[in-house]
Write a protein that holds these residues in place. Structure first.
Motif, short mmCIF file in Angstrom:
data_model
loop_
_atom_site.label_atom_id
_atom_site.label_comp_id
_atom_site.label_asym_id
_atom_site.label_seq_id
_atom_site.Cartn_x
_atom_site.Cartn_y
_atom_site.Cartn_z
N LEU A 47 0.83 -1.20 0.00
CA LEU A 47 0.00 0.00 0.00
C LEU A 47 0.87 1.26 0.00
O LEU A 47 0.56 2.24 -0.69
CB LEU A 47 -0.92 -0.01 1.22
N TYR A 97 -4.84 7.30 7.98
CA TYR A 97 -5.54 6.08 7.59
C TYR A 97 -5.26 5.02 8.63
O TYR A 97 -4.10 4.70 8.91
CB TYR A 97 -5.08 5.57 6.22
N PHE A 99 -6.27 1.05 10.12
CA PHE A 99 -6.87 -0.25 9.83
C PHE A 99 -7.22 -0.96 11.13
O PHE A 99 -6.42 -1.04 12.05
CB PHE A 99 -5.89 -1.09 9.00
N LEU A 122 -10.62 1.61 7.95
CA LEU A 122 -11.05 0.33 7.39
C LEU A 122 -11.47 -0.59 8.53
O LEU A 122 -10.65 -1.03 9.33
CB LEU A 122 -9.92 -0.31 6.58
N LEU A 213 -14.55 2.58 5.45
CA LEU A 213 -14.51 1.52 4.45
C LEU A 213 -14.78 0.15 5.06
O LEU A 213 -14.43 -0.11 6.21
CB LEU A 213 -13.12 1.50 3.79
N SER A 215 -15.02 -4.24 3.78
CA SER A 215 -14.84 -5.24 2.73
C SER A 215 -16.16 -5.97 2.53
O SER A 215 -16.79 -6.41 3.49
CB SER A 215 -13.75 -6.24 3.12
N GLY A 243 -13.13 -7.36 -1.56
CA GLY A 243 -11.95 -7.79 -0.82
C GLY A 243 -12.14 -9.17 -0.24
O GLY A 243 -12.95 -9.97 -0.72
N VAL A 248 -8.85 -5.54 2.24
CA VAL A 248 -9.09 -5.10 0.87
C VAL A 248 -7.75 -5.08 0.15
O VAL A 248 -6.75 -4.59 0.70
CB VAL A 248 -9.72 -3.68 0.84
N ASP A 250 -4.51 -4.09 -1.99
CA ASP A 250 -3.86 -2.78 -2.11
C ASP A 250 -4.30 -2.04 -3.37
O ASP A 250 -4.49 -0.82 -3.35
CB ASP A 250 -2.34 -2.95 -2.12
N LEU A 253 -7.71 -0.64 -2.59
CA LEU A 253 -7.73 0.30 -1.47
C LEU A 253 -7.03 1.61 -1.80
O LEU A 253 -7.54 2.70 -1.49
CB LEU A 253 -7.07 -0.36 -0.25
#
Length: 263
Positions: A47, A97, A99, A122, A213, A215, A243, A248, A250, A253
């Motif tokens: 990513l 960002y 996760f 995410l 976000l 998946s 995903g 998800v 890269d 995403l």
């Protein structure tokens, strides 16, 4: 593609040394890893290469992991201070960002008024119930395993407790990532404490533009959780991406993040 620079450090408010790398050029973007993850065990490698074409990407070891040090006692506010130090290092403002549980920490950073123009998350694993007694008990059980130096059991307890499918846990146990997670197993307690401290009330206080976000292949619990989080936030956009379970690719995403941050 731009490659990360050599490892650098920044000092947090309590003296903790936070190690990080940066790559690319453009507006600052800080990536916040999930529970048990750090630069030596991260899903962000590919990513970063994709995002570095448009952003100066900062990837750091959260406290107690990798090359970062730690200071006791742990508090969510201290991890927020770590992000504040990184944002200062990045020029005083940065996109975030996050996760999974890293997304929860990013939410706390935004709720505490750090200079974050936009936020992307995410699948943050938030408990939407008011009664946190079960979660507190889970955290206590995990802390007991760590205190007894039962790191393998602690990792298993955490993964199964947060709903990772058995087949995924079995695959992880046979990989090199398992020993890497064991090395930072004590920080799993930290992520549990971040989760306990995250409420719908906190979400409602985050007014920065936020992309939430999910998946499409995640279970109903995660997809439902993602929708609930987006609904609770006053300035959010909810998107479902193709995903796998709780992840998800890269190449799917990166464009979604780039379009949102550059809009």
């Amino acid at each position: 593609m731009p490659k990360p620079t050599t490892s650098r450090t920044v000092t947090s408010r309590d003296g903790t040394s936070i190690a990080y790398e940066q790559a690319g050029s453009g507006p600052a973007l800080i990536l916040v890893d999930a529970a048990g993850h750090y630069r030596g065990l991260s899903s962000f490698g590919g990513l970063i290469d994709l995002l570095a074409a448009n952003f100066t990407v900062y990837h750091y070891d959260r406290r107690g992991r990798g090359d970062s040090t730690d200071t006791q006692p742990y508090a969510v506010e201290r991890e927020v201070d770590d992000l504040a130090a990184l944002i200062d290092e990045a020029g005083g403002s940065a996109f975030l960002y996050g996760f999974s549980s890293g997304a929860l920490l990013a939410l706390h950073a935004a709720a505490n008024g750090l200079t974050i123009p936009k936020l992307a998350l995410l699948e943050p694993p938030i408990d939407t119930t008011e009664d946190r007694s079960a979660q507190a008990a889970f955290t206590a059980e995990l802390a007991e395993l760590i205190a007894a130096e039962r790191r393998t059991a602690a990792v298993e307890h955490f993964l199964t407790g947060v709903g990772v499918p058995d087949e995924v846990v079995a695959g992880m146990r046979e990989s090199q990532s398992w020993s890497a997670m064991e090395a930072v197993a004590h920080t799993l307690v930290y992520d549990c404490m971040v989760s306990e401290a995250t409420s719908l009330q906190l979400l409602a206080s985050v007014s920065v533009p936020t992309l939430v976000l999910g998946s499409a292949a995640s279970g109903d619990d995660l997809t439902g959780m993602t929708a609930t989080i987006a609904k609770a936030m006053p300035n959010s956009l909810h998107r479902s991406l193709p995903g796998e379970w709780h992840g998800v690719p890269d190449d799917v995403l990166a464009p979604a993040l780039t379009e949102f941050f550059e809009r």
